[in-house]
Design a protein around this motif. Structure first.
Motif: not given
Length: 231
Positions: A83-95, A124-135
């Motif tokens: 999904l990231i590759i298909i929507t590149f480069p728009f996916s970089m705004c989320v990742c 940093i790079f975050v994969i949508p849908c499967i990555d959760t992060y906390r600052k």
């Protein structure tokens, strides 16, 4: 001698009673007791008597849910990358995420801590849908303990307050070991202050301020060490 009747499988329940005896070496002996024509009782070994069936050692093996979850996790990871590759480069705004100098990020991928520890500062790079992060903020936090009514050792009621300075030293421990490290540290500071001053007389409170402060700091450091907090 142990009697275990849970594994007895009689073919004709009115012919007699079967019992299972556990021997010294751990093996089980199944014995059937019958009533003879003259009223006497006779015993038969279940291993040689074809009318009795011993329990089978083969049991249904439960499914390995951890392995199944790992397989689905890898499948979801592959789909996310597609999904990231298909929507590149728009996916970089989320990742792509920007982390400030005084911040660290703890990332969980499908519920598991990502290898490499806390990330940052920088991008940093975050994969949508499967990555959760906390600052996590690494700056020093100042907390003014509200005035508390404390009964001293010589039964004198005094009102005391304090100021506590602490910071997060281990971002991973502050996320994994406690729900809210800052809030928990504040509560522990209030409790520690009451307990430390409750063992002192009024005169000791006035003359041993440095010693009391050092005692409170030591207790707080021991209590918050596994929370990743340094007082």
């Amino acid at each position: 001698m142990l009697f275990d009747l849970s594994y007895c499988l009689p073919i004709h329940c009115f012919e007699g009673i079967q019992a299972c005896f556990s021997s010294v070496d751990g093996s089980k002996v199944y014995v059937k007791t019958e009533l003879g024509s003259n009223g006497s009782m006779s015993s038969k070994n279940a291993r040689t008597d074809p009318q009795w069936v011993t329990p089978s050692s083969n049991q249904d093996v439960p499914p390995d849910y951890e392995t199944i979850g790992t397989i689905f996790g890898y499948a979801l990871l592959v789909l996310s990358w597609i999904l990231i590759i298909i929507t590149f480069p728009f996916s970089m705004c989320v990742c792509l995420k920007v982390i400030k100098e005084y911040e660290r990020v703890v990332i969980f991928r499908i519920g598991r801590l990502v290898f490499g520890g806390a990330r940052g500062p920088g991008m940093i790079f975050v994969i949508p849908c499967i990555d959760t992060y906390r600052k996590i903020d690494l700056r020093v936090v100042s907390y003014a303990v509200p005035p508390q009514e404390i009964l001293s050792k010589d039964s004198v009621t005094v009102s005391v307050d304090a100021v506590v300075y602490f910071r997060t030293s281990d971002p991973i421990a502050s996320v994994n070991n406690v729900d809210d490290a800052i809030y928990s540290t504040k509560l522990l500071a209030q409790t520690t202050l009451r307990n430390a001053l409750g063992m002192k007389t009024l005169t000791e409170m006035l003359t041993e301020r440095e010693a009391i402060a050092q005692l409170c700091e030591t207790i707080l450091d021991e209590g918050t060490e596994h929370w990743g907090v340094k007082v």
